[in-house]
Motif scaffolding. Structure first.
Motif, mmCIF file in Angstrom:
data_model
loop_
_atom_site.group_PDB
_atom_site.id
_atom_site.type_symbol
_atom_site.label_atom_id
_atom_site.label_comp_id
_atom_site.label_asym_id
_atom_site.label_seq_id
_atom_site.Cartn_x
_atom_site.Cartn_y
_atom_site.Cartn_z
ATOM 1 N N ARG A 10 0.823 -1.198 0.000
ATOM 2 C CA ARG A 10 0.000 0.000 0.000
ATOM 3 C C ARG A 10 0.863 1.256 0.000
ATOM 4 N N VAL A 11 1.927 1.238 0.819
ATOM 5 C CA VAL A 11 2.817 2.398 0.876
ATOM 6 C C VAL A 11 3.493 2.610 -0.475
ATOM 7 N N THR A 12 3.989 1.529 -1.059
ATOM 8 C CA THR A 12 4.644 1.628 -2.367
ATOM 9 C C THR A 12 3.692 2.153 -3.427
ATOM 10 N N THR A 13 2.456 1.668 -3.397
ATOM 11 C CA THR A 13 1.455 2.128 -4.365
ATOM 12 C C THR A 13 1.160 3.617 -4.185
ATOM 13 N N ALA A 14 1.025 4.041 -2.923
ATOM 14 C CA ALA A 14 0.738 5.452 -2.651
ATOM 15 C C ALA A 14 1.879 6.351 -3.102
ATOM 16 N N VAL A 15 3.114 5.927 -2.836
ATOM 17 C CA VAL A 15 4.269 6.722 -3.273
ATOM 18 C C VAL A 15 4.324 6.796 -4.793
ATOM 19 N N GLY A 16 4.076 5.658 -5.451
ATOM 20 C CA GLY A 16 4.054 5.663 -6.913
ATOM 21 C C GLY A 16 2.974 6.568 -7.469
ATOM 22 N N GLU A 17 1.797 6.543 -6.865
ATOM 23 C CA GLU A 17 0.707 7.414 -7.319
ATOM 24 C C GLU A 17 1.066 8.883 -7.113
ATOM 25 N N PHE A 18 1.743 9.168 -6.006
ATOM 26 C CA PHE A 18 2.139 10.557 -5.738
ATOM 27 C C PHE A 18 3.119 11.060 -6.793
ATOM 28 N N TYR A 19 4.137 10.258 -7.090
ATOM 29 C CA TYR A 19 5.091 10.665 -8.124
ATOM 30 C C TYR A 19 4.420 10.743 -9.494
ATOM 31 N N GLY A 20 3.480 9.822 -9.754
ATOM 32 C CA GLY A 20 2.735 9.891 -11.005
ATOM 33 C C GLY A 20 1.944 11.175 -11.118
ATOM 34 N N LEU A 21 1.319 11.589 -10.004
ATOM 35 C CA LEU A 21 0.578 12.853 -10.004
ATOM 36 C C LEU A 21 1.513 14.023 -10.253
ATOM 37 N N GLY A 22 2.714 13.954 -9.664
ATOM 38 C CA GLY A 22 3.680 15.028 -9.893
ATOM 39 C C GLY A 22 4.079 15.142 -11.351
ATOM 40 N N VAL A 23 4.310 13.999 -12.010
ATOM 41 C CA VAL A 23 4.665 14.012 -13.430
ATOM 42 C C VAL A 23 3.495 14.521 -14.272
ATOM 43 N N ASP A 24 2.287 14.048 -13.973
ATOM 44 C CA ASP A 24 1.111 14.505 -14.715
ATOM 45 C C ASP A 24 0.901 16.010 -14.542
ATOM 46 N N THR A 25 1.154 16.504 -13.343
ATOM 47 C CA THR A 25 0.999 17.942 -13.090
ATOM 48 C C THR A 25 2.017 18.746 -13.886
ATOM 49 N N ALA A 26 3.265 18.261 -13.922
ATOM 50 C CA ALA A 26 4.298 18.962 -14.698
ATOM 51 C C ALA A 26 3.936 19.013 -16.172
ATOM 52 N N VAL A 27 3.417 17.912 -16.700
ATOM 53 C CA VAL A 27 3.033 17.878 -18.118
ATOM 54 C C VAL A 27 1.827 18.782 -18.370
ATOM 55 N N ALA A 28 0.831 18.712 -17.476
ATOM 56 C CA ALA A 28 -0.379 19.516 -17.667
ATOM 57 C C ALA A 28 -0.106 21.007 -17.513
ATOM 58 N N THR A 29 0.945 21.372 -16.769
ATOM 59 C CA THR A 29 1.254 22.787 -16.574
ATOM 60 C C THR A 29 1.611 23.475 -17.885
ATOM 61 N N VAL A 30 2.279 22.751 -18.770
ATOM 62 C CA VAL A 30 2.703 23.340 -20.047
ATOM 63 C C VAL A 30 1.764 22.964 -21.189
ATOM 64 N N THR A 31 0.596 22.430 -20.841
ATOM 65 C CA THR A 31 -0.390 22.033 -21.853
ATOM 66 C C THR A 31 -1.548 23.019 -21.853
ATOM 67 N N ARG A 32 -1.941 23.472 -23.012
ATOM 68 C CA ARG A 32 -3.090 24.364 -23.104
ATOM 69 C C ARG A 32 -4.393 23.575 -22.986
ATOM 70 N N PRO A 33 -5.477 24.223 -22.503
ATOM 71 C CA PRO A 33 -5.508 25.599 -21.991
ATOM 72 C C PRO A 33 -5.113 25.663 -20.519
ATOM 73 N N PHE A 34 -4.630 26.823 -20.102
ATOM 74 C CA PHE A 34 -4.343 27.062 -18.689
ATOM 75 C C PHE A 34 -5.515 27.833 -18.080
ATOM 76 N N HIS A 35 -6.016 27.344 -16.970
ATOM 77 C CA HIS A 35 -7.217 27.930 -16.361
ATOM 78 C C HIS A 35 -6.813 29.082 -15.439
ATOM 79 N N TRP A 36 -6.678 30.259 -16.037
ATOM 80 C CA TRP A 36 -6.209 31.430 -15.297
ATOM 81 C C TRP A 36 -7.192 31.853 -14.198
ATOM 82 N N ARG A 37 -8.466 31.774 -14.484
ATOM 83 C CA ARG A 37 -9.434 32.235 -13.476
ATOM 84 C C ARG A 37 -9.384 31.352 -12.238
ATOM 85 N N GLU A 38 -9.260 30.047 -12.441
ATOM 86 C CA GLU A 38 -9.139 29.142 -11.304
ATOM 87 C C GLU A 38 -7.854 29.422 -10.527
ATOM 88 N N PHE A 39 -6.777 29.715 -11.255
ATOM 89 C CA PHE A 39 -5.507 30.042 -10.601
ATOM 90 C C PHE A 39 -5.636 31.294 -9.735
#
Length: 257
Positions: A10-39
């Motif tokens: 469970r711990v290994t899975t959670a850590v993997g999911e966390f790093y996966g979320l970090g990678v997805d966030t980095a990719v989505a940050t430079v992907t259009r559109p960027f939601h400025w109003r939400e930011f």
């Protein structure tokens, strides 16, 4: 043995999911559109819930450090160096630490509660069905907002810390005001200030990622949201103090070069 293996999985899975979320966030940050109003909305919300606790915590932290340091300097006849000690302690340690406590305790928990509520109401699943990426729509604006506000809060803490240290040293411990002001830049310069801002920004980034991960992985009813909020505080504190130790060590090593 089976229970230990299950927990480790469970711990290994959670850590993997966390790093996966970090990678997805980095990719989505430079992907259009960027939601400025939400930011902008999230930045204002985080600043609103964090500003008063930041001010309230920075004053006692500063007084504690300055009082202890000045007591030692006065005993050895070096009270003129109180400004140097206050500047070094405030900029390199008090600012980032107060920032991490406030961001993890106020902003990150609010993010977890918000995303956790959306998850158990199946709003996140509905977004995925409609073809909307929850990471790009929900996570990226919150992570960037938390990072930005954390860096700005660090500047507020540093300013309050130096002003509070001046007031406490000059008016309560009879330190010469000119010596205090002149000594502030003796040990602290632009590199230390930049390191402090980098620390605060990384603290905000990690706290937001932890909060988003716990909010999006909630399972069960409302009780699980409360548990996720508590876990966010614990995980954020543990991760951020480790990061602070590493960055401080790196900064000291670089400063000696």
């Amino acid at each position: 043995m089976t229970s230990i293996a299950l927990q480790a999985r469970r711990v290994t899975t959670a850590v993997g999911e966390f790093y996966g979320l970090g990678v997805d966030t980095a990719v989505a940050t430079v992907t259009r559109p960027f939601h400025w109003r939400e930011f902008v909305d999230q930045s204002w919300f985080i600043a609103r819930v964090s500003l008063l606790p930041t001010i309230a915590m920075s004053v006692p932290f500063t007084v504690l450090v300055v009082f202890t340091l000045n007591s030692l300097l006065i005993e050895i006849g070096a009270s003129d160096l109180s400004g140097a000690g206050a500047g070094l302690g405030t900029v390199t340690q008090i600012g980032p630490l107060v920032t991490v406590l406030v961001v993890a305790g106020a902003a990150a928990t609010a993010i977890t509660a918000d995303l956790g509520s959306r998850t158990i109401r199946e709003e996140v699943d509905a977004m995925e069905v409609l073809g909307i990426d929850p990471v790009q729509r929900l996570v990226v604006p919150r992570v960037l907002a938390c990072t930005t506000v954390a860096a700005l809060l660090n500047g507020v803490v540093c300013a309050i810390g130096l002003a509070g240290g001046f007031t406490f040293s000059v008016f309560l411990q009879n330190v010469d005001p000119g010596a205090y002001v002149g000594g502030v830049t003796l040990l602290v310069g632009l590199p230390e200030l930049l390191l402090s801002e980098v620390k605060a920004a990384l603290f905000g980034l990690l706290a937001a990622l932890v909060a988003c991960h716990r909010g999006l992985t909630v399972h069960g009813g409302p009780k699980s949201v409360g548990d996720a909020v508590n876990e966010t505080v614990v995980f954020s504190f543990a991760a951020l103090f480790v990061v602070n130790l590493v960055l401080t060590s790196v900064g000291l090593s670089v400063s000696r070069l």
